[in-house]
Structure formats: structure tokens, C-alpha cells
Design an enzyme around this catalytic site. Sequence first.
Site, mmCIF file in Angstrom:
data_model
loop_
_atom_site.group_PDB
_atom_site.id
_atom_site.type_symbol
_atom_site.label_atom_id
_atom_site.label_comp_id
_atom_site.label_asym_id
_atom_site.label_seq_id
_atom_site.Cartn_x
_atom_site.Cartn_y
_atom_site.Cartn_z
ATOM 1 N N ASP A 211 -34.445 -21.290 -15.013
ATOM 2 C CA ASP A 211 -33.211 -21.755 -15.640
ATOM 3 C C ASP A 211 -32.683 -22.976 -14.910
ATOM 4 O OD1 ASP A 211 -30.625 -20.783 -13.798
ATOM 5 O OD2 ASP A 211 -32.391 -19.521 -13.531
ATOM 6 N N SER A 212 -32.128 -23.919 -15.673
ATOM 7 C CA SER A 212 -31.512 -25.124 -15.133
ATOM 8 C C SER A 212 -32.513 -25.877 -14.242
ATOM 9 C CB SER A 212 -30.235 -24.759 -14.378
ATOM 10 O OG SER A 212 -29.469 -25.903 -14.070
ATOM 11 N N ALA A 213 -32.218 -26.034 -12.944
ATOM 12 C CA ALA A 213 -33.159 -26.701 -12.043
ATOM 13 C C ALA A 213 -34.481 -25.947 -11.983
ATOM 14 C CB ALA A 213 -32.557 -26.823 -10.648
ATOM 15 N N ILE A 249 -35.013 -22.599 -19.591
ATOM 16 C CA ILE A 249 -33.663 -22.250 -20.027
ATOM 17 C C ILE A 249 -32.688 -23.327 -19.548
ATOM 18 C CG2 ILE A 249 -31.830 -20.510 -19.886
ATOM 19 C CD1 ILE A 249 -34.229 -18.544 -19.159
ATOM 20 N N HIS A 382 -24.071 -24.042 -20.564
ATOM 21 C CA HIS A 382 -25.233 -24.119 -19.686
ATOM 22 C C HIS A 382 -25.633 -22.737 -19.177
ATOM 23 C CE1 HIS A 382 -28.012 -26.090 -17.020
ATOM 24 N NE2 HIS A 382 -27.454 -25.559 -15.944
#
Length: 409
Positions: A211-213, A249, A382
Site C-alpha cells: 500500500d502507498s509507498a 493499493i 488514500h
Amino acid sequence: MTSKQKLRPDASPEVLDWISLVALFPLFLTKWSLAFLFSNQKSLHWRQNCALTFLRTQRSIFPTPLLRWLVRRVSTGSTIKDYCSKHKIAHQIVTLPASSTELHPALLPPAVLHILTLGDVEAKSRSGKALTLLYFHGGGFVNPLRSPHMPFILACGHSVRAQQIIILEYSLAPEHPYPAQLIQCVASLSYLMCTSSGLGISAEDIILAGDSAGGTLVGSVLSHIQYPSPYAPKLQMKSGEEFQAAVMISPFVRLHKESMDSPMGSYKMNEKRDYLTRIQVDEFGEAWKGDEKEVWANLCGVEGADKVWQAVFQGKGGVRLVKKLFITVGTAEVFLDDCRFFGGESYANTHTVIAKQEKSKDWAEELGSGERIMVECEGEAHVQAVLDAALGYRDGVMTRAIMTWLKTL
């Protein structure tokens, strides 16, 4: 000289941080309560609004250094260990040899893997495979995995009926900037696949997720396999072998100032809807120091990146590495435009599913309509699914989309 002035030189930084936290807390509580009561995102469940207004208020009241200190007090490893102990989940720690991280072996810590064995070790996926979920957590490359990640990651593992979940504890920026995380991700995947000194797991039995980074790191590893970076050893794949799936994600896919500065872009249009802001993205970027000229950091913002991703996902001009791709992004995210760009025909070439808040079989059935899917989740922010898991809310659009799709594997 006042008593306060006398105390400050002798007070430890941690004591001063706690004093600042306590002093600002009444203001935070008041502003959060008002933000929650007057939230304009009425389409979301009250628990989702509670989490979003909490994060937005937190980041508007507390200084970044104070928040970073608070978040980084507990390491990724400690969070995983404590959660597994509390919930009686079998947990094994594997510290890879320092030689597996060859850029700065004296400076870069070795990769640490946390192997979680799920209840039924004989579990098989729908396809009859004994799957392993390799997960890279988010946090802007700066923050460790936090406790809200754990119920979400476990839910993913159970949805796909994985035999085990492996979470990488990677080194954090700014102490260890790019490409430290890429190096450790490659080392972890190499250990999973190596038959002589590792676990000997076939790529076809591995799901890469983040997810994200962490979603960025999924892309970093795949681009490294297709177009090897100078920072880590080449990762050899057997002829015709493909990863079972890649799950990204709310990934951070483009270091592109023009898209960030566009007055009609999602960074501007969603700045009051998402809890992640342009300022925070810039702060994370300054700490991480990802090279905007390299595809392993700037996934779809460099010349020639389109050819890399056409090969990775479609086999055009190279070897296809992934059987199935799944990307999620909320329509209230600052990353919305960049995820759409990455999912476009020139790169991942995904089929886009618009998932609305109302429960409907239409979009749920559409998730199984192709090998490369991107889901745009109506009104959500987010990594909304991670926030929802922290509050025990299972009916969010992003959560339902992810779990529904994973069950098809």
C-alpha cells in the site's frame, strides 16, 4: 531567567515532545470534533469520516517532527511481534545476510522478514495453489508499519487463502534513502525464490502486494526484474514463470511536478478531501530522495518507462512477469490522476472499474473481467481500506473490492 528557560536545556528531547503533545491536545480535540460534525463527505460511513477527520486534524495541529517522532517510537518489527503475540499468530523472524544488500553492506542494514503462518497450513487458493503473500507496507518510506496495517494484511491473506504472509521490515528514510528499500525488497524476493539458500517458493505461488509507498516498491521490484538497476543483483526468473499477482493499493507512481501543480489536477481538487497533502508528499520525497530520472523510483514518469511496463504486464518486447494486476485508488485521493496515468494504455493498460458506495453485484462481477484491473473507489481517500480495517469497518468500497478480487485467485 524564567523557570521554563532553566528547565529546557536539561530536559530530554522526548520529555519536550511529550510536553508539546499534551499542550496541543485540547486544541486538536476541539478541532477534530468540529471537523467530524461538519464533514462534507456525507457519502462515507461515519467511521470512515471519523478516521479521515482525525488524520487531517492531526496533521494540521501537530508539527511534522512531532508526528514523526510519535509514529517512529515503535518499530515495524515490534508492532508485528506484539500483534502476533496478542492474537496468537505463529511468527518467525528471518534476518537475511548482509551480503544480500550489496550497495553499502557496511551501512545498509540487512533485510528482515516476518513470516506469519496462518491457521490452516494446508490451505489452498481457489486455483489449488499454496500461496505466499509478500507484503510491503506504506508510510512514505519514512514511517514504520503501524498496528492498523495488521488486520488489513491478515484479511488479505485470509481472502486469498494464503498459507503464509511475509512482511518485509525495510530500513527507513531519511537515515536510509533510496535505493535502500529497493535493495532490501530484491533481497527478500530472492530469498523467497532461491532453492539453495532460501525458501524455494515458485514465482507462480507468490503474490506481491503493498500500500502507498509499499505499492511503489511492488513496482520497483518488477521494473528491476525486467530492467535491472545497478543497485541490486539481478533476480533470475525461470523461463515462462510469472508471479501469481501484483496488488498495488493507492501507489505513489509518479514524481512529476507538473501533475502535482496542475490547478485542475487531483492534487488540487482533492486537497480538502484526502488526508494526504502535497506538502506531505514533498516532505516524504525529500526524505526518501528517489531519483526522478530512474524507473525504479519514478515508475511512470521517465522516458522509456512505457516499454518497461508493457513488457512486465503484457509481454510486449520482453517477458511478462505477472499473471494478474490489481490497482485501487480512491476518487478523493491526491494520487488519483497519477494512478489513472499508470493504468493507461501506454503503461499497465488496465480495465477500469468504477466502484460506487452502494452495494451492487455489477461492479463486483466486473472485477473478474480481465487480467489487469484498476478500481476507482467512490469518495474514498488514500489507502482507505487500511483505515477501515483499523476501525473494524468491512463495508468500505476499497475493502470490498480488494477482498472480492483476492478471492478469485
